[in-house]
Design an enzyme around this catalytic site. Sequence first.
Site, PDB file in Angstrom:
ATOM      1  N   HIS A 184      -1.838  -8.873   1.844  1.00 16.75           N
ATOM      2  CA  HIS A 184      -1.517  -7.602   2.528  1.00 16.75           C
ATOM      3  C   HIS A 184      -2.652  -7.309   3.522  1.00 16.75           C
ATOM      4  CE1 HIS A 184       0.269  -3.800   3.295  1.00 16.75           C
ATOM      5  NE2 HIS A 184      -0.228  -3.085   2.307  1.00 16.75           N
ATOM      6  N   ASP A 189      -1.907  -8.730  11.716  1.00 20.83           N
ATOM      7  CA  ASP A 189      -3.262  -9.170  11.379  1.00 20.83           C
ATOM      8  C   ASP A 189      -3.713 -10.389  12.177  1.00 20.83           C
ATOM      9  OD1 ASP A 189      -3.547  -7.171   9.390  1.00 20.83           O
ATOM     10  OD2 ASP A 189      -2.276  -8.360   8.071  1.00 20.83           O
ATOM     11  N   ARG A 199       3.522  -5.021  16.638  1.00 20.78           N
ATOM     12  CA  ARG A 199       2.118  -4.601  16.542  1.00 20.78           C
ATOM     13  C   ARG A 199       1.205  -5.725  17.036  1.00 20.78           C
ATOM     14  NH1 ARG A 199       1.979  -3.183  10.283  1.00 20.78           N
ATOM     15  NH2 ARG A 199       2.885  -5.278  10.338  1.00 20.78           N
ATOM     16  N   SER A 203       0.825  -1.217   0.000  1.00 18.81           N
ATOM     17  CA  SER A 203       0.000   0.000   0.000  1.00 18.81           C
ATOM     18  C   SER A 203       0.857   1.265   0.000  1.00 18.81           C
ATOM     19  CB  SER A 203      -0.975   0.011   1.180  1.00 18.81           C
ATOM     20  OG  SER A 203      -0.310  -0.206   2.394  1.00 18.81           O
ATOM     21  N   HIS A 225       5.988 -12.738   7.189  1.00 24.42           N
ATOM     22  CA  HIS A 225       6.144 -11.329   6.803  1.00 24.42           C
ATOM     23  C   HIS A 225       7.234 -11.204   5.750  1.00 24.42           C
ATOM     24  CE1 HIS A 225       6.686  -6.972   7.120  1.00 24.42           C
ATOM     25  NE2 HIS A 225       5.435  -6.994   7.526  1.00 24.42           N
TER      26      HIS A 225
HETATM   27  C1  COA Z   1       3.237 -12.055   4.365  1.00 17.98           C
HETATM   28  C2  COA Z   1       3.683 -13.000   3.282  1.00 17.98           C
HETATM   29  C3  COA Z   1       2.935 -12.686   1.994  1.00 17.98           C
HETATM   30  C4  COA Z   1       5.175 -12.765   3.035  1.00 17.98           C
HETATM   31  O1  COA Z   1       5.523 -13.474   1.894  1.00 17.98           O
HETATM   32  P1  COA Z   1       7.045 -13.795   1.537  1.00 17.98           P
HETATM   33  O2  COA Z   1       7.912 -12.627   1.799  1.00 17.98           O
HETATM   34  O3  COA Z   1       7.067 -14.361   0.165  1.00 17.98           O
HETATM   35  O4  COA Z   1       7.380 -14.896   2.634  1.00 17.98           O
HETATM   36  P2  COA Z   1       8.476 -16.044   2.589  1.00 17.98           P
HETATM   37  O5  COA Z   1       9.698 -15.615   1.856  1.00 17.98           O
HETATM   38  O6  COA Z   1       8.630 -16.530   3.979  1.00 17.98           O
HETATM   39  O7  COA Z   1       7.744 -17.151   1.679  1.00 17.98           O
HETATM   40  C5  COA Z   1       8.413 -18.373   1.355  1.00 17.98           C
HETATM   41  C6  COA Z   1       7.368 -19.429   1.166  1.00 17.98           C
HETATM   42  O8  COA Z   1       6.690 -19.655   2.432  1.00 17.98           O
HETATM   43  C7  COA Z   1       5.304 -19.523   2.253  1.00 17.98           C
HETATM   44  N1  COA Z   1       4.687 -18.883   3.428  1.00 17.98           N
HETATM   45  C8  COA Z   1       5.025 -17.716   4.013  1.00 17.98           C
HETATM   46  N2  COA Z   1       4.168 -17.439   5.015  1.00 17.98           N
HETATM   47  C9  COA Z   1       3.277 -18.454   5.050  1.00 17.98           C
HETATM   48  C10 COA Z   1       2.138 -18.714   5.837  1.00 17.98           C
HETATM   49  N3  COA Z   1       1.711 -17.872   6.768  1.00 17.98           N
HETATM   50  N4  COA Z   1       1.451 -19.849   5.598  1.00 17.98           N
HETATM   51  C11 COA Z   1       1.865 -20.718   4.638  1.00 17.98           C
HETATM   52  N5  COA Z   1       2.925 -20.520   3.839  1.00 17.98           N
HETATM   53  C12 COA Z   1       3.613 -19.388   4.054  1.00 17.98           C
HETATM   54  C13 COA Z   1       5.150 -18.596   1.053  1.00 17.98           C
HETATM   55  O9  COA Z   1       3.858 -18.702   0.488  1.00 17.98           O
HETATM   56  C14 COA Z   1       6.266 -19.097   0.155  1.00 17.98           C
HETATM   57  O10 COA Z   1       5.829 -20.292  -0.446  1.00 17.98           O
HETATM   58  P3  COA Z   1       6.188 -20.647  -1.991  1.00 17.98           P
HETATM   59  O11 COA Z   1       7.680 -20.602  -2.059  1.00 17.98           O
HETATM   60  O12 COA Z   1       5.590 -21.980  -2.197  1.00 17.98           O
HETATM   61  O13 COA Z   1       5.553 -19.562  -2.820  1.00 17.98           O
HETATM   62  C15 COA Z   1       3.465 -14.469   3.712  1.00 17.98           C
HETATM   63  O14 COA Z   1       4.143 -14.706   4.918  1.00 17.98           O
HETATM   64  C16 COA Z   1       2.002 -14.819   3.845  1.00 17.98           C
HETATM   65  O15 COA Z   1       1.377 -15.162   2.842  1.00 17.98           O
HETATM   66  N6  COA Z   1       1.420 -14.726   5.094  1.00 17.98           N
HETATM   67  C17 COA Z   1       0.015 -14.949   5.292  1.00 17.98           C
HETATM   68  C18 COA Z   1      -0.781 -13.732   4.865  1.00 17.98           C
HETATM   69  C19 COA Z   1      -0.600 -12.592   5.854  1.00 17.98           C
HETATM   70  O16 COA Z   1      -0.684 -12.772   7.054  1.00 17.98           O
HETATM   71  N7  COA Z   1      -0.400 -11.396   5.316  1.00 17.98           N
HETATM   72  C20 COA Z   1      -0.250 -10.198   6.129  1.00 17.98           C
HETATM   73  C21 COA Z   1       1.172  -9.760   6.184  1.00 17.98           C
HETATM   74  S1  COA Z   1       1.404  -8.417   7.305  1.00 17.98           S
END
Ligand code: COA
Length: 471
Positions: free
Chosen positions: A307, A408, A362, A277, A353
């Site tokens: 997000h 979240d 947070r 955002s 994250h």
């Molecule tokens: C926030 C988020 C998008 C960060 O993504 P990122 O920077 O790519 O995170 P990573 O580098 O740790 O990801 C590596 C792998 O772990 C997975 N992973 C990360 N967090 C995960 C979670 N909470 N549940 C399951 N798998 C997860 C990713 O999907 C990725 O899988 P892939 O290689 O098969 O695509 C991710 O942690 C997520 O999807 N979390 C859940 C949604 C969420 O809470 N969002 C709010 C963020 S403030």
Amino acid sequence: MVFFRSVAALSRLRSRLVQQPSLSSSVRWLQIQSGSEIDLHSQLKEMIPEQQERLKKLKTEYGKTQLGNITVDMVLGGMRGMTGLLWETSLLDPEEGIRFRGLSIPECQKVLPAAVDGGEPLPEGLLWLLLTGKVPNKEQVNALSKELQSRAKIPDHVYKAIDALPKTSHPMTQFATGVMALQVGSEFQKAYEKGIHKSKYWEPTYEDSLNLIAQLPAVASYIYRRIYKDGKTIPSDDSLDYGANFSHMLGFDDPKMQELMRLYVTIHTDHEGGNVSAHTAHLVASALSDPYLSFTAALNGLAGPLHGLANQEVLLWIKSVVDECGENMSTEQLKEYVWKTLNSGKVVPGFGHGVLRKTDPRYMCQREFALKHLPDDPLFQLVSKLYEVVPPILTELGKVKNPWPNVDAHSGVLLNHFGLTEARYFTVLFGVSRSIGVCSQLVWDRALGLPLERPKSVTMEWLENYCKKTA
Ligand SMILES: CC(C)(COP(=O)(O)OP(=O)(O)OC[C@H]1O[C@@H](n2cnc3c(N)ncnc32)[C@H](O)[C@@H]1OP(=O)(O)O)[C@@H](O)C(=O)NCCC(=O)NCCS
């Protein structure tokens, strides 16, 4: 003049700062109190030339200094770890979490003025801090509250634009539509059409930013009441501060809910510049699109489930756990449910994250709020249980870089406790808060004359050829 809530709190904080050298940057900010001037605009006007000089010097002296190497992994991996943005209002440390102008969340809770003695900070105080880098006193925050009240008028066409959408459309779609409709009143657009000199861009940007921040609670609460309360709206109460009034217009007058709203709005404001955002707003605004256009774009990014929409997903997921396993589920049942989610190709919402590598502060401050105000809430207890169960499972997956909960993971159960149970609405609350961080930076973007953002993109073929040549 009262600068701090209590002398005791200040001395506690100072002794902590002395013990922790890593907090030295905060000392700098604590020493910089706002003067007695209650006009935010004048304070900013005074600061801008000095910061412009600072940027000029940085460019002249260190413009060619390298900040790191860009790898193919970074290009393919969503630019993780690539330093590429200037963002003055906050900085995120992977281990420590966010600092707003150098202050951590616990520090903000100690030094920013509150409505209730020893209570949560007023978001207006954080707005002042983000814009000026200075800790405001109570008088300044009260003046800013009043100023925001005076800017909160919503033209009728905005409600009509929202009403043109079906009530079933997602609250974030209605919210983004409302903000786009507000754009009609943009001061920046008017000034640009009249040929404003570029050295003055920041002034109408400031006007738009304050107007937008002031207007959002009314638009957001209109959408809530329209969808969930038969359209019976509640007028603003000018005697209340920003957070309490927002809670009031939504229909929640419990003083604890008002405190929650103050905390909620304060902690969701800003998370440095690279998140979807914030980055979107900054990118769109770099084309000199006004704050309304830029912030609407930011809202559309916030509406994505990876997000901002994660706060909606978390409560829905938690409720699905209860539906399937019952309220008194065992740890084994909970683990099985987490695995079931992962094995069906979904993420566990509220965990992980892009930058943080520890539990989100947070999350921690919301947990503290829950321990203080709703320790026996069954969903809070489930959130606590998830804190124990989920991280080892995500670690076992072997690919998740941060198995810990983020902001979240917690917010939904707090809102749910006080009666705001409609999960689909939650991201709108996040949006109201995010305007404070994004718009503060937009003012500085224009004050510093930051340029059009235009990174270079390449094709897979280009990368393959480049890598073969350099191998
Ligand atoms: C926030 C988020 C998008 C960060 O993504 P990122 O920077 O790519 O995170 P990573 O580098 O740790 O990801 C590596 C792998 O772990 C997975 N992973 C990360 N967090 C995960 C979670 N909470 N549940 C399951 N798998 C997860 C990713 O999907 C990725 O899988 P892939 O290689 O098969 O695509 C991710 O942690 C997520 O999807 N979390 C859940 C949604 C969420 O809470 N969002 C709010 C963020 S403030």
